[in-house]
Scaffold this motif. Structure first.
Motif, PDB file in Angstrom:
ATOM      1  N   LEU A 192       0.717  -1.265  -0.082  1.00 31.40           N
ATOM      2  CA  LEU A 192       0.122  -0.005   0.112  1.00 31.40           C
ATOM      3  C   LEU A 192       0.739   1.343  -0.053  1.00 31.40           C
ATOM      4  O   LEU A 192       0.127   2.356   0.220  1.00 31.40           O
ATOM      5  CB  LEU A 192      -0.953  -0.001   1.257  1.00 31.40           C
ATOM      6  CG  LEU A 192      -1.988  -1.212   1.375  1.00 31.40           C
ATOM      7  CD1 LEU A 192      -2.938  -0.901   2.455  1.00 31.40           C
ATOM      8  CD2 LEU A 192      -2.476  -1.303   0.019  1.00 31.40           C
ATOM      9  N   SER A 193       2.282   1.244  -0.149  1.00 29.08           N
ATOM     10  CA  SER A 193       3.152   2.285  -0.259  1.00 29.08           C
ATOM     11  C   SER A 193       3.048   2.884  -1.543  1.00 29.08           C
ATOM     12  O   SER A 193       3.514   3.997  -1.773  1.00 29.08           O
ATOM     13  CB  SER A 193       4.361   2.255   0.427  1.00 29.08           C
ATOM     14  OG  SER A 193       5.066   1.163  -0.446  1.00 29.08           O
ATOM     15  N   ALA A 194       2.723   2.075  -2.357  1.00 29.66           N
ATOM     16  CA  ALA A 194       2.789   2.098  -4.076  1.00 29.66           C
ATOM     17  C   ALA A 194       1.586   2.737  -4.552  1.00 29.66           C
ATOM     18  O   ALA A 194       0.582   1.927  -4.004  1.00 29.66           O
ATOM     19  CB  ALA A 194       3.365   0.921  -4.825  1.00 29.66           C
ATOM     20  N   GLY A 195       1.224   3.446  -5.563  1.00 27.04           N
ATOM     21  CA  GLY A 195      -0.032   3.965  -6.011  1.00 27.04           C
ATOM     22  C   GLY A 195      -0.870   2.627  -6.569  1.00 27.04           C
ATOM     23  O   GLY A 195      -2.100   2.740  -6.163  1.00 27.04           O
ATOM     24  N   THR A 196      -0.362   1.866  -7.262  1.00 27.10           N
ATOM     25  CA  THR A 196      -0.961   0.844  -7.806  1.00 27.10           C
ATOM     26  C   THR A 196      -1.640  -0.092  -6.824  1.00 27.10           C
ATOM     27  O   THR A 196      -2.879  -0.504  -7.102  1.00 27.10           O
ATOM     28  CB  THR A 196      -0.215   0.126  -8.801  1.00 27.10           C
ATOM     29  OG1 THR A 196       0.322   0.987  -9.939  1.00 27.10           O
ATOM     30  CG2 THR A 196      -0.814  -0.640  -9.623  1.00 27.10           C
ATOM     31  N   GLY A 197      -0.856  -0.701  -5.884  1.00 26.95           N
ATOM     32  CA  GLY A 197      -1.213  -1.528  -4.949  1.00 26.95           C
ATOM     33  C   GLY A 197      -2.168  -0.770  -4.175  1.00 26.95           C
ATOM     34  O   GLY A 197      -3.333  -1.560  -3.789  1.00 26.95           O
ATOM     35  N   TRP A 198      -1.920   0.292  -3.858  1.00 28.10           N
ATOM     36  CA  TRP A 198      -3.146   1.052  -2.924  1.00 28.10           C
ATOM     37  C   TRP A 198      -4.469   1.173  -3.664  1.00 28.10           C
ATOM     38  O   TRP A 198      -5.471   0.948  -3.195  1.00 28.10           O
ATOM     39  CB  TRP A 198      -2.578   2.471  -2.355  1.00 28.10           C
ATOM     40  CG  TRP A 198      -3.376   3.098  -1.223  1.00 28.10           C
ATOM     41  CD1 TRP A 198      -3.184   3.422  -0.260  1.00 28.10           C
ATOM     42  CD2 TRP A 198      -4.477   4.057  -1.642  1.00 28.10           C
ATOM     43  NE1 TRP A 198      -4.166   3.892   0.405  1.00 28.10           N
ATOM     44  CE2 TRP A 198      -5.062   4.571  -0.391  1.00 28.10           C
ATOM     45  CE3 TRP A 198      -5.422   4.436  -2.818  1.00 28.10           C
ATOM     46  CZ2 TRP A 198      -6.184   5.356  -0.201  1.00 28.10           C
ATOM     47  CZ3 TRP A 198      -6.488   5.368  -2.876  1.00 28.10           C
ATOM     48  CH2 TRP A 198      -6.898   5.653  -1.386  1.00 28.10           C
ATOM     49  N   TRP A 199      -4.322   1.531  -4.865  1.00 31.00           N
ATOM     50  CA  TRP A 199      -5.569   1.806  -5.692  1.00 31.00           C
ATOM     51  C   TRP A 199      -6.619   0.517  -5.841  1.00 31.00           C
ATOM     52  O   TRP A 199      -7.707   0.698  -5.625  1.00 31.00           O
ATOM     53  CB  TRP A 199      -5.051   2.216  -7.095  1.00 31.00           C
ATOM     54  CG  TRP A 199      -6.235   3.184  -7.539  1.00 31.00           C
ATOM     55  CD1 TRP A 199      -6.755   2.606  -8.945  1.00 31.00           C
ATOM     56  CD2 TRP A 199      -6.618   4.487  -7.403  1.00 31.00           C
ATOM     57  NE1 TRP A 199      -7.762   3.772  -9.289  1.00 31.00           N
ATOM     58  CE2 TRP A 199      -7.558   4.825  -8.501  1.00 31.00           C
ATOM     59  CE3 TRP A 199      -6.394   5.407  -6.166  1.00 31.00           C
ATOM     60  CZ2 TRP A 199      -8.284   6.203  -8.190  1.00 31.00           C
ATOM     61  CZ3 TRP A 199      -7.134   6.255  -6.148  1.00 31.00           C
ATOM     62  CH2 TRP A 199      -8.275   6.859  -7.148  1.00 31.00           C
ATOM     63  N   LYS A 200      -5.745  -0.656  -6.029  1.00 28.66           N
ATOM     64  CA  LYS A 200      -6.286  -1.842  -6.304  1.00 28.66           C
ATOM     65  C   LYS A 200      -6.927  -2.433  -4.960  1.00 28.66           C
ATOM     66  O   LYS A 200      -8.253  -2.927  -5.077  1.00 28.66           O
ATOM     67  CB  LYS A 200      -5.410  -3.000  -6.869  1.00 28.66           C
ATOM     68  CG  LYS A 200      -5.159  -2.551  -8.305  1.00 28.66           C
ATOM     69  CD  LYS A 200      -3.999  -3.730  -8.862  1.00 28.66           C
ATOM     70  CE  LYS A 200      -3.581  -3.353 -10.217  1.00 28.66           C
ATOM     71  NZ  LYS A 200      -2.739  -4.522 -10.736  1.00 28.66           N
ATOM     72  N   SER A 201      -6.174  -2.194  -3.739  1.00 28.38           N
ATOM     73  CA  SER A 201      -6.534  -2.797  -2.571  1.00 28.38           C
ATOM     74  C   SER A 201      -8.121  -1.920  -2.297  1.00 28.38           C
ATOM     75  O   SER A 201      -8.850  -2.592  -1.713  1.00 28.38           O
ATOM     76  CB  SER A 201      -5.726  -2.565  -1.387  1.00 28.38           C
ATOM     77  OG  SER A 201      -4.704  -3.484  -1.828  1.00 28.38           O
ATOM     78  N   ILE A 202      -8.141  -0.644  -2.335  1.00 30.50           N
ATOM     79  CA  ILE A 202      -9.465   0.046  -2.139  1.00 30.50           C
ATOM     80  C   ILE A 202     -10.330  -0.212  -2.833  1.00 30.50           C
ATOM     81  O   ILE A 202     -11.550  -0.430  -2.352  1.00 30.50           O
ATOM     82  CB  ILE A 202      -9.054   1.585  -2.026  1.00 30.50           C
ATOM     83  CG1 ILE A 202      -7.948   1.794  -0.920  1.00 30.50           C
ATOM     84  CG2 ILE A 202     -10.387   2.464  -1.859  1.00 30.50           C
ATOM     85  CD1 ILE A 202      -8.171   1.936   0.524  1.00 30.50           C
ATOM     86  N   ALA A 203     -10.224  -0.494  -4.095  1.00 28.56           N
ATOM     87  CA  ALA A 203     -11.395  -0.776  -4.934  1.00 28.56           C
ATOM     88  C   ALA A 203     -11.694  -2.322  -4.755  1.00 28.56           C
ATOM     89  O   ALA A 203     -13.153  -2.484  -4.555  1.00 28.56           O
ATOM     90  CB  ALA A 203     -10.850  -0.872  -6.663  1.00 28.56           C
ATOM     91  N   ALA A 204     -10.825  -3.057  -4.516  1.00 32.42           N
ATOM     92  CA  ALA A 204     -11.354  -4.539  -4.046  1.00 32.42           C
ATOM     93  C   ALA A 204     -12.109  -4.462  -2.735  1.00 32.42           C
ATOM     94  O   ALA A 204     -13.026  -5.369  -2.429  1.00 32.42           O
ATOM     95  CB  ALA A 204     -10.316  -5.463  -3.813  1.00 32.42           C
ATOM     96  N   TYR A 205     -11.989  -3.456  -1.637  1.00 34.52           N
ATOM     97  CA  TYR A 205     -12.541  -3.461  -0.389  1.00 34.52           C
ATOM     98  C   TYR A 205     -13.724  -3.013  -0.685  1.00 34.52           C
ATOM     99  O   TYR A 205     -14.717  -3.599   0.102  1.00 34.52           O
ATOM    100  CB  TYR A 205     -11.900  -2.496   0.412  1.00 34.52           C
ATOM    101  CG  TYR A 205     -12.213  -2.392   1.916  1.00 34.52           C
ATOM    102  CD1 TYR A 205     -11.437  -3.191   2.913  1.00 34.52           C
ATOM    103  CD2 TYR A 205     -12.854  -1.338   2.410  1.00 34.52           C
ATOM    104  CE1 TYR A 205     -11.844  -3.179   4.222  1.00 34.52           C
ATOM    105  CE2 TYR A 205     -13.501  -1.414   3.710  1.00 34.52           C
ATOM    106  CZ  TYR A 205     -12.801  -2.299   4.462  1.00 34.52           C
ATOM    107  OH  TYR A 205     -13.262  -2.444   5.852  1.00 34.52           O
TER     108      TYR A 205
END
Length: 358
Positions: A192-205
């Motif tokens: 979640l420190s990287a934009g792509t990982g953060w973005w995907k995780s919030i969308a999946a949540y």
């Protein structure tokens, strides 16, 4: 009032979505076609539907929302008990609760979620401000509903057992829910420190309204991170205006619109910035061009609450947004779109500089 003079030709939108602000209810409006790697492709300006088609390549101004994660925030306090018998974590939460407008118990829960995931999944780099953003978007930090982090029953069953330091985990408890939410966000090896990982995780949540939810999490997490590093600014006009603008995410662009309190469904770009600063006690002119002429210029990078302008300073400014930080702004883009967060400056746009109203 008479709507301002049109400020730019727009590119018609092509895809519908249903979005809404938590405190305003749901609205239905189109989102421009094409959720691409860089973000949403958008047009811009205070304008009605154009009288004739305009090629997308001819439109300048803010154009994408690049994937990004909130900036680093103040570290949660740790260690032995401090003054008054309170732990450093309790003192930390007490000191930030007022400036961030987050109940201290919820802040304690968010911090506990970060600390638990540091141990369980250090490669995830979960921050308490991400959990705080989720808490705001889900329930206004427990003020609106008994499920403070908006966890689905399936997520709670999967991630809500064996919470460190909690004898009987409960979905309604911010400490339990924050750890469970952190585990859900960090699932599948996300960083979640990287934009792509953060973005995907919030969308999946998110279980529904994914884009609005993700934008509200990002916007509020970014605000919390900035204020945690300088809480004395919490009552400044810039922060009050930013909070107002974040509260309008998901409302529709309405040319000449001054918002629901003035009888319109939404705002145009300069209507949003004017209303935001009106809420903070600072009067602005009504159009993007007049706001550009009336605000002192900013040297270098803009700061939270600054106005960012697009167009030709020598002739006409056609668009304005409110700077959020970390390269992001809040703006009403164009006819047929929602108020949303965009990257404020991209190569090839006609960014004209920033102004500071107060």
């Amino acid at each position: 009032m008479t709507p301002p003079e049109p400020e730019h030709d727009a590119v018609p939108a092509a895809r519908s979505w249903a979005r809404g602000a938590l405190h305003r209810g749901l609205v239905a409006l189109p989102l421009v076609a094409g959720l691409v790697t860089a973000g949403w492709l958008v047009a811009d300006g205070d304008q009605p539907v154009p009288p004739a088609p305009v090629a997308a390549a001819a439109v300048t101004g803010p154009s994408v929302l690049q994937v990004s994660a909130p900036v680093q925030a103040q570290e949660p306090g740790q260690g032995a008990s401090g003054g008054g018998g309170k732990t450093p974590l309790e003192q930390w939460a007490d000191s930030l609760s007022g400036p961030l407008d987050i109940p201290a118990a919820a802040l304690m829960g968010y911090a506990g979620g970060e600390l638990a995931l540091r141990s369980e999944d250090p490669g995830c780099h979960l921050s308490w401000v991400t959990l705080a953003g989720v808490g705001e978007a889900s329930s206004d930090h427990g003020r609106q509903g008994a499920n403070p982090l908006g966890l689905s029953s399936a997520m709670w069953q999967k991630y809500g057992s064996k919470i460190p330091g909690v004898g009987k985990p409960a979905l309604t408890d911010a400490a339990s829910a924050s750890v469970a939410a952190g585990r859900a966000l960090c699932a599948s090896g996300a960083d979640l420190s990287a934009g792509t990982g953060w973005w995907k995780s919030i969308a999946a949540y998110a279980s529904k309204d994914t884009e609005l939810f993700r934008q509200r999490v990002l916007g509020n997490a970014q605000l919390y991170a900035t204020l945690s590093l300088d809480p004395a600014k919490a009552s400044s006009p810039a922060v009050r205006a930013t909070r107002f603008a974040l509260g309008q995410l998901g409302l529709p662009y309405v040319w000449g619109g001054n918002g629901p309190d003035a009888g319109a469904a939404g705002f145009d770009c300069s209507g949003l910035t004017k209303a935001s600063y009106d809420s903070a006690g600072v009067a602005l002119p009504r159009t993007a061009d007049s706001q550009f002429r009336a605000t002192p210029r900013v040297a270098g990078e803009p700061q939270l609450g600054d106005l960012v302008f697009y167009g030709d300073p020598a002739t006409r400014i056609h668009h304005v947004g409110l700077y959020l930080g970390n390269g992001l702004m809040i703006n009403a883009p164009t006819e047929g779109q929602a108020i949303q967060i965009h990257t404020y400056h991209s190569p090839g746009d006609d960014y004209a500089g920033a102004g500071r109203p107060a």
